[in-house]
Write a protein that holds these residues in place. Structure first.
Motif, short mmCIF file in Angstrom:
data_model
loop_
_atom_site.label_atom_id
_atom_site.label_comp_id
_atom_site.label_asym_id
_atom_site.label_seq_id
_atom_site.Cartn_x
_atom_site.Cartn_y
_atom_site.Cartn_z
N HIS A 196 0.88 -1.17 0.00
CA HIS A 196 0.00 0.00 0.00
C HIS A 196 0.91 1.22 0.00
O HIS A 196 1.78 1.35 0.85
CB HIS A 196 -0.86 -0.01 1.27
CG HIS A 196 -2.27 0.44 1.07
ND1 HIS A 196 -2.58 1.72 0.71
CD2 HIS A 196 -3.45 -0.21 1.19
CE1 HIS A 196 -3.91 1.83 0.63
NE2 HIS A 196 -4.46 0.67 0.90
N GLU A 211 -11.81 -1.11 -7.28
CA GLU A 211 -12.58 -1.65 -6.15
C GLU A 211 -13.77 -0.74 -5.84
O GLU A 211 -13.65 0.47 -5.86
CB GLU A 211 -11.64 -1.72 -4.94
CG GLU A 211 -12.25 -2.27 -3.67
CD GLU A 211 -11.20 -2.42 -2.56
OE1 GLU A 211 -9.99 -2.21 -2.84
OE2 GLU A 211 -11.59 -2.74 -1.42
N ASP A 254 -7.96 -8.66 2.67
CA ASP A 254 -7.89 -7.25 3.10
C ASP A 254 -8.52 -7.22 4.48
O ASP A 254 -9.74 -7.10 4.62
CB ASP A 254 -8.66 -6.36 2.11
CG ASP A 254 -8.61 -4.89 2.54
OD1 ASP A 254 -7.87 -4.57 3.49
OD2 ASP A 254 -9.30 -4.07 1.91
C1 PSV Z 1 -11.25 0.31 1.68
O1 PSV Z 1 -12.16 0.08 2.71
C2 PSV Z 1 -10.35 -0.88 1.49
O2 PSV Z 1 -11.11 -2.05 1.37
C3 PSV Z 1 -9.42 -0.70 0.32
O3 PSV Z 1 -9.07 -1.93 -0.26
C4 PSV Z 1 -8.23 -0.10 0.98
O4 PSV Z 1 -7.07 -0.12 0.20
C5 PSV Z 1 -8.15 -0.94 2.20
O5 PSV Z 1 -9.51 -1.07 2.61
C6 PSV Z 1 -7.32 -0.44 3.30
O6 PSV Z 1 -7.41 -1.35 4.37
#
Ligand code: PSV
Ligand code: MN
Length: 392
Positions: A65, A179, A291
């Motif tokens: 990230h 996403e 995640d």
């Molecule tokens: C946002 O809620 C998310 O799912 C995205 O994938 C972000 O990159 C991640 O969470 C951060 O934990």
């Protein structure tokens, strides 16, 4: 009748990417708890992730990230990961923690802010070239809190422009995955709230753009396996962010809240051809990622539990007797079809999996082996001083 012996080879193709941020401290808006042994650097996060792979054989890559995991030399970081037996995977861009993005990033009304957000994603593409990563994952916190606050329609147009500018710079074999999430942090409207909106944008971009489905990003009661089936049918399911939720985007361990839902999702993944060996260059197939945040439980065991749960549910899904199911459906026998389906879900594969792991030189019980390895005690003793990694 499908038996465990029939599915062993296919099961060996399962790989689950772990997120670097799962090893750092996380929490809620109320409190982030520190815990002994938490990594102070991205190198330490990768070392922890490598333990998950070492004991399970299931987690060969680690998602980054940016900027959380920014380093001066990504080539060196790649070598560090490879020395530890893992790869660097998906690069997640982050346009949600800079003050400039308070009112949006790729959808901000100010072209200079939109440009800045595009530039950040282009930097992520450069990083991907150094790390050898396939996927750029874009999740936007963009949205508004109050009716009238923003021009919802114009923001879609700006989003399309920004994504096109990023897409144009993708290298060969690289992909952009977009996403979606129905709310949070915006509470009135979100610019990419659902799979349909993500699909509209990635379809306009081209073959190298796909949808990322985070299992925690839907309204309660949503039939997620239907979305999986539809996206696979359209050839646009790029990746999963697995986690589980009781209420909103809880980011709990996958399968903790509803293992049956995970099973149903994996059945549709298999049915739709989304479960394929990644191939030597790791450029094929749907990416299975976690995640998750381990706010109160220990992080490495939390990740081990999670990848094992995906493996267990994948095994059960592979055991689904397709012939018996097809026959019941053909006869319109509702109860028989449902029974075949539930039989697969209720099959306890734990003993078979233990033997299967041993046959492949892995510990029969990866969790117990990790706990007995002394790694946890070692990092708790070694990692003193310095700032623990976390959400900042
Ligand atoms: C946002 O809620 C998310 O799912 C995205 O994938 C972000 O990159 C991640 O969470 C951060 O934990
Ligand atoms: Mn996610």
């Amino acid at each position: 009748m499908t038996t465990f012996a029939d599915i062993g080879d296919r099961l060996a193709a399962l790989a689950v990417e772990v997120p670097s941020w799962a090893y750092g401290n996380s929490g809620t808006r109320f409190k982030v708890f520190g815990s002994p042994g938490t990594p102070r650097s991205v190198e330490e996060k990768i070392a922890d992730a490598a333990q998950v792979h070492r004991f399970t054989g299931l987690a060969p890559s680690v998602a980054l990230h940016i900027p959380w995991d920014r380093v001066d030399d990504f080539g060196k970081l790649r070598a560090h990961a490879e020395d530890l037996g893992v790869r660097l995977g998906t690069v997640n861009s982050n346009t949600f923690q800079d003050d400039d993005y308070k009112l949006g990033s790729l959808t901000h009304a100010d072209p200079a802010v939109r440009r800045k957000a595009v530039e950040h994603n282009l930097e992520c593409l450069e990083i991907m070239t150094e790390t050898g990563s396939r996927d750029l994952k874009i999740w936007l916190a963009d949205g508004t809190n109050y009716p009238g606050q923003g021009d919802i329609r114009a923001r879609q147009d700006w989003l399309a422009e920004g994504l096109a500018a990023i897409y144009a710079e993708l290298g060969e074999g690289q992909r952009l995955v977009l996403e979606y999430k129905f709310f949070e942090p915006a509470f009135y409207h979100t610019d990419v709230p659902d799979w349909g909106t993500s699909y509209v944008h990635v379809a306009a971009l081209g073959d190298q753009a796909m949808v990322c489905l985070d299992t925690g990003h839907h309204a309660p009661g949503t039939n997620i396996e239907f979305i999986v089936a539809q996206l696979l049918r359209l050839g646009k399911l790029g990746s999963f962010d697995f986690n589980s939720r009781f209420y909103a985007d809880d980011d709990l361990m996958v399968g903790a809240a509803d293992p049956f839902q995970l099973f149903r999702i994996l059945v549709e993944v298999i049915r739709g051809g989304g479960f394929q060996p990644a191939g030597p260059d790791h450029r094929e197939g749907v990416a299975f990622m976690l995640d998750q945040c381990h706010n109160i439980e220990r992080k490495i065991p939390g990740q081990i539990r999670s990848v094992l749960t995906v493996q267990e549910m994948m095994a059960r899904a592979l055991l689904l007797d397709g012939d018996a199911l097809a026959a019941a459906r053909e006869q319109g026998d509702v109860l028989a079809a449902n029974e075949v389906y539930m039989d697969a879900f209720y099959t306890d594969v734990r003993r078979d999996l233990a033997g299967w792991r041993e046959a492949r030189g892995l510990p029969a019980d990866p969790m117990r082996s990790y706990l007995a390895s002394g790694y946890q005690e070692q990092i708790e003793a070694d990692r003193v001083g310095g700032a623990q990694a976390g959400w900042n």
